[in-house]
Design a protein around this motif. Structure first.
Motif, PDB file in Angstrom:
ATOM      1  N   ARG A 193     -96.160  36.204-109.736  1.00 38.45           N
ATOM      2  CA  ARG A 193     -95.779  34.938-110.446  1.00 38.45           C
ATOM      3  C   ARG A 193     -95.098  35.274-111.849  1.00 38.45           C
ATOM      4  NH1 ARG A 193    -100.787  32.745-109.463  1.00 38.45           N
ATOM      5  NH2 ARG A 193    -101.018  30.957-108.052  1.00 38.45           N
ATOM      6  N   PHE A 194     -93.749  34.517-112.096  1.00 36.28           N
ATOM      7  CA  PHE A 194     -92.958  34.305-113.381  1.00 36.28           C
ATOM      8  C   PHE A 194     -93.503  33.118-113.864  1.00 36.28           C
ATOM      9  CE2 PHE A 194     -89.622  32.836-115.677  1.00 36.28           C
ATOM     10  CZ  PHE A 194     -89.215  33.830-116.604  1.00 36.28           C
ATOM     11  N   PHE A 230    -101.958  33.014-119.003  1.00 40.99           N
ATOM     12  CA  PHE A 230    -102.517  34.425-119.028  1.00 40.99           C
ATOM     13  C   PHE A 230    -103.043  34.581-117.755  1.00 40.99           C
ATOM     14  CE2 PHE A 230    -101.554  35.438-123.303  1.00 40.99           C
ATOM     15  CZ  PHE A 230    -101.370  36.901-123.378  1.00 40.99           C
ATOM     16  N   GLU A 231    -104.000  33.947-117.366  1.00 37.37           N
ATOM     17  CA  GLU A 231    -104.712  34.137-115.945  1.00 37.37           C
ATOM     18  C   GLU A 231    -103.930  33.829-114.799  1.00 37.37           C
ATOM     19  OE1 GLU A 231    -109.306  33.008-115.491  1.00 37.37           O
ATOM     20  OE2 GLU A 231    -108.768  32.067-117.215  1.00 37.37           O
ATOM     21  N   TYR A 232    -103.320  32.683-115.203  1.00 38.97           N
ATOM     22  CA  TYR A 232    -102.298  32.143-113.959  1.00 38.97           C
ATOM     23  C   TYR A 232    -101.243  33.201-113.813  1.00 38.97           C
ATOM     24  CZ  TYR A 232     -99.345  28.890-111.198  1.00 38.97           C
ATOM     25  OH  TYR A 232     -98.939  28.200-110.183  1.00 38.97           O
ATOM     26  N   GLY A 235    -101.015  39.674-113.062  1.00 38.50           N
ATOM     27  CA  GLY A 235    -100.150  40.606-111.857  1.00 38.50           C
ATOM     28  C   GLY A 235     -98.763  40.201-111.993  1.00 38.50           C
ATOM     29  N   GLY A 236     -98.502  39.338-112.768  1.00 36.59           N
ATOM     30  CA  GLY A 236     -96.850  39.032-112.711  1.00 36.59           C
ATOM     31  C   GLY A 236     -96.206  39.168-114.305  1.00 36.59           C
ATOM     32  N   THR A 237     -95.604  38.212-114.494  1.00 35.85           N
ATOM     33  CA  THR A 237     -94.691  38.204-115.963  1.00 35.85           C
ATOM     34  C   THR A 237     -94.990  36.823-116.723  1.00 35.85           C
ATOM     35  OG1 THR A 237     -93.115  39.786-115.071  1.00 35.85           O
ATOM     36  CG2 THR A 237     -92.710  38.366-117.079  1.00 35.85           C
ATOM     37  N   LEU A 238     -95.496  36.989-117.731  1.00 35.84           N
ATOM     38  CA  LEU A 238     -95.636  35.853-118.497  1.00 35.84           C
ATOM     39  C   LEU A 238     -94.155  35.645-119.689  1.00 35.84           C
ATOM     40  CD1 LEU A 238     -97.247  33.335-119.496  1.00 35.84           C
ATOM     41  CD2 LEU A 238     -98.409  34.845-121.106  1.00 35.84           C
ATOM     42  N   PHE A 239     -93.751  34.557-119.637  1.00 35.58           N
ATOM     43  CA  PHE A 239     -92.421  34.401-120.435  1.00 35.58           C
ATOM     44  C   PHE A 239     -92.633  33.594-121.542  1.00 35.58           C
ATOM     45  CE2 PHE A 239     -88.252  32.304-121.271  1.00 35.58           C
ATOM     46  CZ  PHE A 239     -87.653  33.279-121.930  1.00 35.58           C
ATOM     47  N   VAL A 276    -100.997  41.343-117.354  1.00 38.54           N
ATOM     48  CA  VAL A 276     -99.660  40.470-117.224  1.00 38.54           C
ATOM     49  C   VAL A 276     -98.421  41.496-118.133  1.00 38.54           C
ATOM     50  CG1 VAL A 276    -100.367  38.106-117.413  1.00 38.54           C
ATOM     51  CG2 VAL A 276    -100.031  39.287-119.488  1.00 38.54           C
ATOM     52  N   ARG A 277     -97.145  41.166-117.765  1.00 37.67           N
ATOM     53  CA  ARG A 277     -96.261  41.808-118.350  1.00 37.67           C
ATOM     54  C   ARG A 277     -95.687  40.593-119.384  1.00 37.67           C
ATOM     55  NH1 ARG A 277     -91.075  44.209-116.704  1.00 37.67           N
ATOM     56  NH2 ARG A 277     -90.235  45.311-118.610  1.00 37.67           N
TER      57      ARG A 277
END
Length: 445
Positions: A193-194, A230-232, A235-239, A276-277
């Protein structure tokens, strides 16, 4: 390891299944009926649900229908006391992945769970493929021709392959979120996810629960557990957009989450690992905010590992024609509309205080106003009004050697005609002349 929800109004059934499934190192949650289960699957991603068919409040079939209606990607297995072909067929017809019969045999339960989890993985792969296609579509929207933007995109592609934190700085409307999506699409996390979060749009007292989630009963109105961004995004990216607007107390908790790679939900004690990234963006001067003690210095260094600064549109005017044509095609009838040379010149001369976002809005407005399938400088005259009257008037300075007035008049007439799409009436109006006086100037040419 998978996360599985068991739903049954009999506690001993929930306990028995939890013991069996837990032996395979899966995480198991329990719900006493379909209504409670629906709240849980709406806020927490599960790999599968095992539910009894007959329960109070909301039965198993009702739960399945709601899961399908809400498009929650979670296979459902029914529990039934009647090992009949009819009940199995009915369960499958409604969309169930499989069914279990009472009394349970552990081997049969575990085989059904593993078979259903394979289906869950296939569903996840399909979702990931769709995200990759969406990311590819996002990357294709990076419209540019200027060298400065080409350099920015090259840097974004390089840093996208790493896991480094990125800070995107720039004026509003320069496409910071689009650039962040492009970076995500270039990363090894592109199949996950993004997740965007605008820090400026959240009430200060809700920032922590938005970021980290909360447990049931954590505060008034918290009637169910909710996972945070953060949890959602794990594995992906948090913007984190407009990071400069994050309150200082939330900044401290964000810093801890980034350092420890663990979070605690509001009202909870358990430390939850997250992967997360982080990509942040701001239109503010964070250096200045740090000096004024309005932004934590340690957090600034943590998020500013790799800075990117997309320039404002007025500093990359080579991109304006390509962007204008792109937005024109995106408009409802843009495929049949063209930009005249005069319109392109006006677009290039305008300072674009709202940057790319303003350009997109201007083209959409122009498409509504256009006539004869052509957008002219006259169609875009609202831009000059928006820029303010008289801002460019009186700027002309006579050179020391003077000018040839006739040559100047001829050049101005030609420019006015080009900008007006060869419409003499419009060109005359642009120069503040009557059509008759304008025609006199034309004849001098």
């Amino acid at each position: 390891m998978a996360r599985i929800l068991i739903v049954d109004d009999e506690e001993k059934i929930r306990y028995l299944l939890s013991i069996m499934i837990g032996r395979r190192a899966h995480l198991v949650d329990q719900a006493k009926d379909g209504a409670e289960a629906l709240e849980m699957v709406s806020s927490t991603p599960y790999d599968m649900v095992i539910t009894d068919m007959k329960m109070p409040r909301l039965d198993g079939t009702g739960l399945l229908k709601q899961i399908m209606l809400l498009d929650i990607p979670c296979p459902v297995v029914f529990i039934t006391a009647f090992a009949t072909v009819e009940s199995a067929v009915e369960a499958m017809r409604m969309g169930a992945a499989d069914y279990l019969t009472k009394p349970f045999e552990e081997e049969s339960v575990l085989l059904t769970v593993e078979r259903t989890l394979k289906l869950s993985r296939i569903m996840a792969e399909n979702r990931d493929l769709k995200k990759q296609l969406d990311n590819g579509a996002c990357a294709s929207k990076m419209i540019f021709e200027s060298k400065v933007m080409s350099d920015i995109i090259d840097l974004a592609a390089k840093v996208g392959k790493s896991d480094s934190a990125i800070l995107i700085s720039g004026e509003s409307g320069t496409g910071k979120e689009l650039l962040a999506k492009y970076i995500h699409g270039q990363s090894l996390r592109s199949h996950k996810r993004f997740v965007p979060l605008n820090c400026a749009a959240i009430s200060p007292n809700l920032v922590e629960s938005e970021l980290f989630g909360y447990e049931k009963g954590a505060f008034t109105g918290a009637n169910k557990r909710s996972i945070g961004k953060f949890e959602y995004a794990s594995g992906g990216t948090l913007f984190l957009d407009e990071i400069g607007d994050l309150p200082l107390d939330a900044q401290a908790k964000l810093l801890r989450a980034l350092q420890e790679k663990k979070i605690q939900r509001v009202g909870g004690n358990a430390e939850i690992p997250v992967d997360v990234r982080i990509v942040c963006a701001t239109h503010q001067d964070l250096d200045g905010l740090v000096e004024k003690n309005r932004f934590r210095r340690d957090l600034y260094y943590r998020i500013n590992v790799f800075p990117l600064s997309p320039p404002p549109l007025r500093e990359r005017k080579e991109d304006i024609p390509a962007l204008a044509v792109h937005f024109l095609k995106e408009s409802f009838n843009g495929n049949d509309v063209v930009l005249t040379d005069g319109a392109k010149r006006l677009l290039a001369q305008y300072p674009w205080p709202g940057n790319v976002r303003e350009l997109a809005n201007a083209i959409e407005r122009a498409v509504i106003l256009e006539e004869n399938n052509a957008i002219t400088a006259q169609t875009l005259s609202f831009l000059k009004k928006a820029h303010g009257p008289g801002e460019n008037e009186g700027d002309y300075k006579l050179p020391p050697d003077g000018v040839c007035l006739q040559t100047l008049e001829t050049d101005i007439v030609r420019q006015a005609l080009d900008m007006a799409g060869q419409n003499q009436t419009v060109a005359a109006k642009m120069l503040g002349l009557t059509r008759a006086k304008f025609r006199v100037l034309m004849k001098r040419d």
